[in-house]
Design an enzyme around this catalytic site. Structure first.
Site, PDB file in Angstrom:
ATOM      1  N   PRO A 132       0.874  -1.333  -0.121  1.00  0.00           N
ATOM      2  CA  PRO A 132      -0.276   0.405   0.375  1.00  0.00           C
ATOM      3  C   PRO A 132       1.145   1.000  -0.290  1.00  0.00           C
ATOM      4  O   PRO A 132       1.504   1.057   0.933  1.00  0.00           O
ATOM      5  CB  PRO A 132      -0.573   0.067   1.715  1.00  0.00           C
ATOM      6  CG  PRO A 132      -0.789  -1.893   1.792  1.00  0.00           C
ATOM      7  CD  PRO A 132       0.422  -1.785   1.329  1.00  0.00           C
ATOM      8  N   CYS A 133       0.362   2.203  -1.154  1.00  0.00           N
ATOM      9  CA  CYS A 133       1.625   4.188  -0.954  1.00  0.00           C
ATOM     10  C   CYS A 133       0.995   4.400  -0.632  1.00  0.00           C
ATOM     11  O   CYS A 133       1.704   5.406  -0.599  1.00  0.00           O
ATOM     12  CB  CYS A 133       1.247   3.870  -3.172  1.00  0.00           C
ATOM     13  SG  CYS A 133      -0.364   4.259  -3.230  1.00  0.00           S
ATOM     14  N   GLN A 134      -0.091   4.667   0.764  1.00  0.00           N
ATOM     15  CA  GLN A 134      -0.746   5.209   1.125  1.00  0.00           C
ATOM     16  C   GLN A 134       0.295   6.588   1.453  1.00  0.00           C
ATOM     17  O   GLN A 134       0.785   7.918   1.949  1.00  0.00           O
ATOM     18  CB  GLN A 134      -2.138   5.679   1.906  1.00  0.00           C
ATOM     19  CG  GLN A 134      -3.049   5.532   0.828  1.00  0.00           C
ATOM     20  CD  GLN A 134      -3.064   3.915   0.942  1.00  0.00           C
ATOM     21  OE1 GLN A 134      -2.051   2.889   0.826  1.00  0.00           O
ATOM     22  NE2 GLN A 134      -4.381   3.527  -0.141  1.00  0.00           N
TER      23      GLN A 134
ATOM     24  N   PHE B 197       3.256   7.278   1.482  1.00  0.00           N
ATOM     25  CA  PHE B 197       4.035   7.982   0.711  1.00  0.00           C
ATOM     26  C   PHE B 197       3.444   8.895  -0.914  1.00  0.00           C
ATOM     27  O   PHE B 197       4.891   8.869  -1.474  1.00  0.00           O
ATOM     28  CB  PHE B 197       5.646   7.184   0.316  1.00  0.00           C
ATOM     29  CG  PHE B 197       5.936   5.858   1.037  1.00  0.00           C
ATOM     30  CD1 PHE B 197       7.348   6.006   1.860  1.00  0.00           C
ATOM     31  CD2 PHE B 197       5.931   4.915   1.191  1.00  0.00           C
ATOM     32  CE1 PHE B 197       7.354   5.655   2.838  1.00  0.00           C
ATOM     33  CE2 PHE B 197       5.793   3.934   2.870  1.00  0.00           C
ATOM     34  CZ  PHE B 197       7.287   4.281   3.212  1.00  0.00           C
TER      35      PHE B 197
END
Length: 409
Positions: A79-81, A83
């Site tokens: 999950p990229c949230q 960054f």
């Protein structure tokens, strides 16, 4: 077919690209039940639904019917949230490793250590590698170095930020990819095949970007679907914005009315597709005024979103539009995954494909219609006309900038 283990699979954007390059997903893992059901409805891959931190590597290998060291590749996009670029805009920073979701990087590394795939690929937002804010990237690189000592492997990670449009995807989408081989071979990222500009003017060997019209031109311009209609305060303003523009059209530096200050909104506010350009990045959970929108002043349909992400035509979604956008907005464009998978086969696995033809490359549509005609600004928005201050800072939203000033005081 070559054997892949897939983590944080989502809707399967990476997997579908690897599938097109001759890999088979031997097990897929995701915590989201809607993603898992979508995968099950479309492919016969073993799917484990749950939090990866509660799933042992032994369970993964058993479901995949593999032993440590037998997987050809491990793929995944944690999950990229923590960054994301939008985090910097809204808050002046992104939580990065302070976010509990950042622990997914550790879980990815744990599976690498325990399964020892011949190659690995990790994808994330390019905020992972921001200068001075690269704790996430550093953790991955140091984690791989530690694995080499513990598991007697020789992974040499190579990373690069890629724009999907440079490889034929009809969408501008920048993401970081980290790729490594267990035996120490150093991966070389493929050179771009597409660029911005007319084909006749580009350097030899480069093709023009694929466009939104290439992706969507054969689909109904006005589908009979009430879910695609815009709602909210700004719905009536979108028809006055030309193709390829956003709210900046209605600033003193644009060509419309002075309704906003320069760069006082996030870049995707009232953003509209242009037929002759690639789409901008498809977002997972946009607000009611967050684009990109169709040039006919509506939301994009599930099939249009899937086309812009280069998902295979046979892939179907049995859920509402908002869930489809969430899944596709979090996905890797499958064509870009196919490009990288073919290179992993060739460079790291000694199994190059005979054909150079990419299965997921969209077709070209030669005749592009003229831009959609804009409408006058509705009278209800005229009260906004006036002198609006420009954005006072760099890369921060107004609220984030205010917080920055409060801290300084």
């Amino acid at each position: 077919m070559l054997k892949a283990i897939s983590l944080f699979t989502g809707a399967g954007g990476l997997d579908l690209g690897f599938e097109a390059a001759g890999f088979k997903t031997r097990v897929a893992v995701d915590i989201d039940p809607i993603c898992c059901e979508t995968l099950r409805c479309n492919r016969r891959w073993p799917v484990i639904e749950g939090d990866l931190s509660t799933i042992s590597s032994r369970q993964l290998l058993k479901a995949a019917r593999l032993k440590p060291g037998e997987a050809d590749v491990l793929i995944g996009g944690p999950p990229c949230q923590p960054f994301s670029k939008s985090g910097y805009w809204a808050h002046g920073d992104a939580p990065r490793l302070r976010d509990p979701n950042a622990s997914t990087l550790n879980e990815y590394l744990r599976v690498v250590r325990d399964t020892r795939p011949k190659a690995l690929l990790l994808e994330n937002v390019y905020g992972l590698a921001y200068a001075g804010k690269s704790e996430g990237l550093d953790r991955i690189l140091k984690g791989i170095k530690k694995i080499n000592k513990e598991a007697n492997t020789n992974y040499v990670p190579v990373w690069k930020v890629l724009d999907a449009a440079n490889y034929g995807v009809p969408q501008r989408r920048e993401r970081i990819f980290i790729i490594a081989s267990r035996d120490g071979r150093r991966f070389q990222f493929p050179e771009p095949t597409h660029a911005d500009g007319d084909a006749e003017e580009l350097p030899s060997g480069l093709k023009a970007f694929h466009t939104a019209w290439d992706a969507l031109g054969d689909l109904p311009a006005r589908p009979n679907d009430p879910d695609l209609q815009l709602t909210g305060k700004w719905a009536g303003l979108l028809p006055s914005i030309p193709e390829g523009q956003n709210y900046l059209w209605h600033t003193p530096r644009g060509g419309g009315l002075p309704l906003f200050g320069w760069r006082t909104r996030y870049w995707s506010f009232l953003l509209k597709l242009a037929k002759d350009k690639p789409s901008w990045t498809i977002q997972a959970q946009p607000g009611p005024a967050t684009g990109p929108f169709h040039w006919t002043n509506r939301k994009l349909s599930p099939r249009e979103l899937a086309r812009l992400q280069t998902f295979p035509e046979d892939f179907r979604f049995d859920t509402d539009r908002a869930q489809v956008q969430r899944m596709l907005g979090n996905a890797v464009p499958s064509l870009l995954a196919e490009v990288l998978a073919r290179e992993i086969r060739r460079q790291l696995l000694d199994t190059p494909l005979r054909s150079s033809k990419l299965k997921l490359m969209p077709p070209r549509r030669r005749t592009v219609p003229p831009p959609h005609v804009t409408a006058p600004v509705c009278v209800s928005y005229h009260s906004l006309k006036g002198a609006h201050p420009d954005h006072p800072g760099e890369a921060l939203g107004p609220r984030a900038k205010l917080r920055e000033l409060e801290v300084a005081e």
